[in-house]
Design an enzyme around this catalytic site. Sequence first.
Site, PDB file in Angstrom:
ATOM      1  N   TRP A  97      -3.031  31.213  35.803  1.00 20.69           N
ATOM      2  CA  TRP A  97      -2.567  30.528  37.025  1.00 20.69           C
ATOM      3  C   TRP A  97      -2.906  29.041  37.013  1.00 20.69           C
ATOM      4  O   TRP A  97      -3.987  28.649  36.571  1.00 20.69           O
ATOM      5  CB  TRP A  97      -3.245  31.187  38.224  1.00 20.69           C
ATOM      6  CG  TRP A  97      -3.137  30.424  39.504  1.00 20.69           C
ATOM      7  CD1 TRP A  97      -3.919  29.380  39.903  1.00 20.69           C
ATOM      8  CD2 TRP A  97      -2.186  30.631  40.546  1.00 20.69           C
ATOM      9  NE1 TRP A  97      -3.508  28.930  41.144  1.00 20.69           N
ATOM     10  CE2 TRP A  97      -2.451  29.686  41.567  1.00 20.69           C
ATOM     11  CE3 TRP A  97      -1.129  31.539  40.742  1.00 20.69           C
ATOM     12  CZ2 TRP A  97      -1.715  29.619  42.754  1.00 20.69           C
ATOM     13  CZ3 TRP A  97      -0.394  31.473  41.926  1.00 20.69           C
ATOM     14  CH2 TRP A  97      -0.689  30.515  42.912  1.00 20.69           C
ATOM     15  N   MET A  98      -2.003  28.204  37.558  1.00 27.05           N
ATOM     16  CA  MET A  98      -2.261  26.777  37.789  1.00 27.05           C
ATOM     17  C   MET A  98      -1.839  26.407  39.211  1.00 27.05           C
ATOM     18  O   MET A  98      -0.783  26.839  39.667  1.00 27.05           O
ATOM     19  CB  MET A  98      -1.438  25.938  36.809  1.00 27.05           C
ATOM     20  CG  MET A  98      -1.285  24.477  37.212  1.00 27.05           C
ATOM     21  SD  MET A  98       0.122  23.640  36.431  1.00 27.05           S
ATOM     22  CE  MET A  98      -0.643  22.877  35.044  1.00 27.05           C
ATOM     23  N   ASN A  99      -2.657  25.587  39.913  1.00 25.62           N
ATOM     24  CA  ASN A  99      -2.127  24.901  41.099  1.00 25.62           C
ATOM     25  C   ASN A  99      -2.409  23.414  41.003  1.00 25.62           C
ATOM     26  O   ASN A  99      -2.015  22.813  39.994  1.00 25.62           O
ATOM     27  CB  ASN A  99      -2.457  25.583  42.431  1.00 25.62           C
ATOM     28  CG  ASN A  99      -3.901  25.827  42.765  1.00 25.62           C
ATOM     29  OD1 ASN A  99      -4.539  26.660  42.170  1.00 25.62           O
ATOM     30  ND2 ASN A  99      -4.429  25.118  43.741  1.00 25.62           N
ATOM     31  N   ASP A 100      -3.021  22.796  41.983  1.00 24.71           N
ATOM     32  CA  ASP A 100      -3.008  21.328  42.137  1.00 24.71           C
ATOM     33  C   ASP A 100      -3.357  20.506  40.882  1.00 24.71           C
ATOM     34  O   ASP A 100      -4.300  20.842  40.165  1.00 24.71           O
ATOM     35  CB  ASP A 100      -4.043  20.893  43.169  1.00 24.71           C
ATOM     36  CG  ASP A 100      -4.026  21.699  44.425  1.00 24.71           C
ATOM     37  OD1 ASP A 100      -3.120  22.526  44.597  1.00 24.71           O
ATOM     38  OD2 ASP A 100      -4.946  21.508  45.243  1.00 24.71           O
ATOM     39  N   TRP A 156      -4.089  33.471  41.578  1.00 23.54           N
ATOM     40  CA  TRP A 156      -5.162  32.564  41.991  1.00 23.54           C
ATOM     41  C   TRP A 156      -6.476  33.336  42.005  1.00 23.54           C
ATOM     42  O   TRP A 156      -6.513  34.503  42.398  1.00 23.54           O
ATOM     43  CB  TRP A 156      -4.830  32.006  43.378  1.00 23.54           C
ATOM     44  CG  TRP A 156      -5.769  30.939  43.841  1.00 23.54           C
ATOM     45  CD1 TRP A 156      -5.682  29.612  43.578  1.00 23.54           C
ATOM     46  CD2 TRP A 156      -6.933  31.116  44.652  1.00 23.54           C
ATOM     47  NE1 TRP A 156      -6.732  28.937  44.161  1.00 23.54           N
ATOM     48  CE2 TRP A 156      -7.512  29.833  44.832  1.00 23.54           C
ATOM     49  CE3 TRP A 156      -7.568  32.209  45.240  1.00 23.54           C
ATOM     50  CZ2 TRP A 156      -8.669  29.630  45.585  1.00 23.54           C
ATOM     51  CZ3 TRP A 156      -8.731  32.005  45.985  1.00 23.54           C
ATOM     52  CH2 TRP A 156      -9.261  30.727  46.147  1.00 23.54           C
ATOM     53  N   SER A 196     -10.184  21.459  44.200  1.00 25.68           N
ATOM     54  CA  SER A 196      -9.528  20.204  43.810  1.00 25.68           C
ATOM     55  C   SER A 196     -10.397  18.959  43.993  1.00 25.68           C
ATOM     56  O   SER A 196     -11.287  18.927  44.842  1.00 25.68           O
ATOM     57  CB  SER A 196      -8.241  20.022  44.613  1.00 25.68           C
ATOM     58  OG  SER A 196      -7.279  20.883  44.072  1.00 25.68           O
ATOM     59  N   ARG A 239     -12.807  19.576  51.955  1.00 24.65           N
ATOM     60  CA  ARG A 239     -12.534  19.628  50.506  1.00 24.65           C
ATOM     61  C   ARG A 239     -11.601  18.533  49.992  1.00 24.65           C
ATOM     62  O   ARG A 239     -11.024  17.783  50.738  1.00 24.65           O
ATOM     63  CB  ARG A 239     -11.955  21.000  50.149  1.00 24.65           C
ATOM     64  CG  ARG A 239     -10.657  21.373  50.845  1.00 24.65           C
ATOM     65  CD  ARG A 239     -10.201  22.756  50.358  1.00 24.65           C
ATOM     66  NE  ARG A 239      -9.065  23.229  51.122  1.00 24.65           N
ATOM     67  CZ  ARG A 239      -9.148  23.963  52.232  1.00 24.65           C
ATOM     68  NH1 ARG A 239     -10.323  24.304  52.712  1.00 24.65           N
ATOM     69  NH2 ARG A 239      -8.053  24.335  52.865  1.00 24.65           N
ATOM     70  N   ASP A 240     -11.482  18.535  48.665  1.00 20.94           N
ATOM     71  CA  ASP A 240     -10.528  17.736  47.891  1.00 20.94           C
ATOM     72  C   ASP A 240     -10.857  16.239  47.904  1.00 20.94           C
ATOM     73  O   ASP A 240     -10.056  15.402  48.334  1.00 20.94           O
ATOM     74  CB  ASP A 240      -9.083  17.976  48.403  1.00 20.94           C
ATOM     75  CG  ASP A 240      -8.729  19.452  48.480  1.00 20.94           C
ATOM     76  OD1 ASP A 240      -9.368  20.243  47.778  1.00 20.94           O
ATOM     77  OD2 ASP A 240      -7.828  19.814  49.248  1.00 20.94           O
ATOM     78  N   GLU A 257      -5.015  18.924  53.451  1.00 21.36           N
ATOM     79  CA  GLU A 257      -5.509  19.156  52.100  1.00 21.36           C
ATOM     80  C   GLU A 257      -5.172  17.958  51.204  1.00 21.36           C
ATOM     81  O   GLU A 257      -4.217  17.213  51.454  1.00 21.36           O
ATOM     82  CB  GLU A 257      -4.890  20.427  51.508  1.00 21.36           C
ATOM     83  CG  GLU A 257      -5.321  21.695  52.245  1.00 21.36           C
ATOM     84  CD  GLU A 257      -4.986  22.979  51.496  1.00 21.36           C
ATOM     85  OE1 GLU A 257      -3.811  23.143  51.118  1.00 21.36           O
ATOM     86  OE2 GLU A 257      -5.895  23.807  51.286  1.00 21.36           O
TER      87      GLU A 257
END
Length: 489
Positions: free
Chosen positions: A35-38, A62, A98, A159-160, A214
């Site tokens: 899996w990949m996200n941001d 995820w 992230s 976060r982030d 986010e």
Amino acid sequence: MSSAIDKANQAVNKLAQLVNKQYYPHFHLAPQSGWMNDPNGLIYFKGQYHAFYQHHPYDENWGPMHWGHAVSDDLVTWRRLPIAIAPDQEFDKSGCFSGSAVDNDGELCLFYTGHVWLSGQGDDEQISQTQCLASSQDGIHFEKHGTVLAPKVGIMHFRDPKVWQQDGQWWMVVGQRTPDNVGEVLLYRSGDLTNWTFDHVVVSHIDPNVYMLECPDFFPLGDKWVLMFSPQGMQAKGYQYRNLFQSGYIVGNWQPGERFSIIKPFQEMDFGHDFYAPQSFLAADGRRIVFAWMDMWESTMPSKKDKWVGAFTLPRELFLDKDNYVRNRPIKELEALREKPESLSNILLKNELKNTDIQSISCEINVEFDLIQSDAERFGLQLAATEDGKQATLLYVDLQSERIILDRSLSGLELTGYRSVPLPKTDKLTLHIFVDASSVEVFVNDDLYSLTSRIYPQLPAKRVINLFAENGKAKVTKLESWQLQPIYA
Ligand code: FRU
């Protein structure tokens, strides 16, 4: 290397043996498997571009987040590197969420959110999120330094971190959800990257339904400052905000010591189905470039059965126009991928479907319509189309609603629905289009609007570009196309 990283690298390599490449991108960054996200930690460091990404190396869903890693000399072709960080400490044991990267005098510093489930996986009401630091001399092997910033008491979602250097100080923006469910972006400053002082709340209450902001990013563009972020909770309104979550920006003025003063309220950045969590960075020559995750939370992801999920968008350069809208267009370096050019000109479509025979598995198309000479009710292109035109992603002008429509109803597996933007009031319309194995990116009149959507065409695998006009005529003044080469070294 930590044993958690060793294990994760072994897992992703093992899973890669099961990957089916039918939908795997030819010219977009995607994980080897899993899996990949941001996009995370995008940076030009010691002569190379580094891209990190939210990654679950153990399977296609995820899970505990790691940072995947790739490098590039040209922002177009990429080489995979070992996983950079894994969730293996008390403060990040449920995930390295992230964040961003800075170059601190030749040391690559990653800021990320250490995520901990306090009462069981998935219970979003009981979590700990703190901003953490890891650093590296070689840009490959990272040492963790623990938490550098914790939220105020009572805040769970925090976060982030996005960090940059300016006027002799370090600055950080972070997204948070207040106890009464308001999404905010907070600004902090620091002299040493480890001790952070709260500066001010950059934005709050951007919309009554928005409960979290986010992936904030704050940067100068033109003569203004842009606050880019991904709000959660916005409700659809007519043609706007149709996706589960949005990505967009607010434009204003800011300088150290002052509060952010807003000139242009929230605007969406892209108008397709799949564009989330964009992050910007500076190219070596000072251009402001952005990658986003080319997916949307909770949407159908048919490549799960092929043991990989997620891709970045193409890298896009950002501009501020004279009306303070942020525009994006593909970076010029992408032209290096072009081969097999073809061109057509002066095609008058008369209530017909015209097969161009241009292969549409990994291609770029630049098409220009003469709007003065076009009166068909609907006219445009069939992308990734079967030769009979029965399966295709439709990109067309709807003269009745005066909109440009990207319609996935006949695209293939499991996806439906359309997205649209207003038809510009110009004599000519250009559509700059990139079609990959499972995506479409469209740029209208260079950079006026972009639309980004995933598609999953079924067999037959041979796909072409068709042109069409319904109930009337349409004039294509020119159509240029290229096949695009793969991006992995
Ligand atoms: C955005 C996001 C971030 C978080 C990460 C977790 O897509 O939800 O807020 O850090 O993904 O994977």
